[in-house]
Write a protein that holds these residues in place. Structure first.
Motif, PDB file in Angstrom:
ATOM      1  N   GLY A 260      -4.923   4.106  -7.572  1.00 61.49           N
ATOM      2  CA  GLY A 260      -4.544   2.757  -7.995  1.00 61.49           C
ATOM      3  C   GLY A 260      -5.722   1.990  -8.570  1.00 61.49           C
ATOM      4  N   ALA A 261      -6.883   2.138  -7.943  1.00 63.03           N
ATOM      5  CA  ALA A 261      -8.087   1.473  -8.452  1.00 63.03           C
ATOM      6  C   ALA A 261      -8.463   2.020  -9.825  1.00 63.03           C
ATOM      7  N   MET A 262      -8.312   3.328 -10.010  1.00 61.44           N
ATOM      8  CA  MET A 262      -8.664   3.925 -11.298  1.00 61.44           C
ATOM      9  C   MET A 262      -7.713   3.483 -12.405  1.00 61.44           C
TER      10      MET A 262
ATOM     11  N   LEU B 261       0.836  -1.193   0.000  1.00 56.01           N
ATOM     12  CA  LEU B 261       0.000   0.000   0.000  1.00 56.01           C
ATOM     13  C   LEU B 261       0.876   1.251   0.000  1.00 56.01           C
ATOM     14  N   PRO B 262       0.416   2.300  -0.653  1.00 57.45           N
ATOM     15  CA  PRO B 262       1.190   3.544  -0.644  1.00 57.45           C
ATOM     16  C   PRO B 262       1.336   4.069   0.782  1.00 57.45           C
TER      17      PRO B 262
ATOM     18  N   ALA C 115      -6.456  10.632   4.538  1.00 56.83           N
ATOM     19  CA  ALA C 115      -6.968  11.130   3.258  1.00 56.83           C
ATOM     20  C   ALA C 115      -5.999  10.800   2.123  1.00 56.83           C
ATOM     21  N   ALA C 116      -4.701  10.976   2.365  1.00 59.15           N
ATOM     22  CA  ALA C 116      -3.696  10.671   1.340  1.00 59.15           C
ATOM     23  C   ALA C 116      -3.698   9.189   0.991  1.00 59.15           C
TER      24      ALA C 116
ATOM     25  N   GLU D 151      -4.580   7.760  -2.677  1.00 53.94           N
ATOM     26  CA  GLU D 151      -3.596   6.920  -3.381  1.00 53.94           C
ATOM     27  C   GLU D 151      -4.210   5.571  -3.774  1.00 53.94           C
ATOM     28  N   MET D 152      -4.982   4.984  -2.858  1.00 51.90           N
ATOM     29  CA  MET D 152      -5.629   3.709  -3.173  1.00 51.90           C
ATOM     30  C   MET D 152      -6.653   3.893  -4.289  1.00 51.90           C
TER      31      MET D 152
END
Length: 198
Positions: free
Chosen positions: A101-103, A78-79, A92-93, A97-98
């Motif tokens: 990644g999903a997009m 994970l980031p 929030a960050a 970031e997740m």
């Protein structure tokens, strides 16, 4: 003995991955139910027997298309937000970031959601596996990244996972320009809940 004209060709290095990439494109465009093994074979320049060598059924193909993305491994890394940020900003960050990644994998997620909504058992099973994997990754990461959590860890992991899944649905309902702004808003919302008073 099989006729040479109908026998599946010998496996080719990288062929399975190539088939999966083409299958994802076709399924994203037509849906899994609208993508026949024959159409996939034609798109790959193969005969149908070759596809069945790699994937014994269309369900196995759909499962492989999704599982080959190795989301479990991605969630292990994970980031990591800047740990010097205040707790709310860290959460929030992480969520943003997740989401980014999903997009990057939007076609696969949309395929999965669409097929599950249409009652495909394989899509539902794989989707539920991914949800559990997501929650497991969050359960490991959140205490490390945000030790200031103000709510129970199980509740926090479910809330972040539910926020990401809701954003996937929401992203299909609004313009592409709105998606990023909504993701940031949802990330801030969930961050406030997770670290209220920290």
């Amino acid at each position: 003995m099989a006729d040479a004209a109908t026998a599946a060709p010998a496996p080719v290095q990288g062929q399975r991955e190539r088939i999966l990439d083409i299958a994802l494109g076709l399924m994203a465009e037509r849906g899994a139910s609208g993508t026949s093994m024959r159409a996939l074979a034609d798109a790959c320049g193969l005969n149908v027997a070759a596809l069945y060598h790699y994937f014994p059924s269309k369900d196995a193909l759909l499962r492989a298309v999704i599982e080959e993305r190795r989301y479990g491994a991605q969630l292990q890394s994970l980031p990591i937000p800047d740990l010097r940020l205040p707790p709310e900003e860290r959460v929030a960050a992480l969520v943003v970031e997740m989401w980014d990644g999903a997009m990057a994998e939007a076609p696969i997620w949309r395929l999965l959601l669409s097929e599950a909504l249409h009652g495909d058992d394989t899509a539902r099973d794989v989707g539920d596996d991914l949800r559990r994997t997501l929650e497991g990754g969050l359960a490991e990461a959140l205490p490390r990244l945000v030790p200031e959590l103000a709510i129970d860890l199980d509740v926090a992991t479910r809330l972040v996972a539910a926020t990401l899944l809701a954003l996937l649905v929401e992203s299909s309902l609004v313009s592409a320009d709105e998606v990023a702004a909504r993701a940031r808003t949802r990330a801030r919302d969930v961050a406030r809940v997770l670290v209220a008073g920290a």
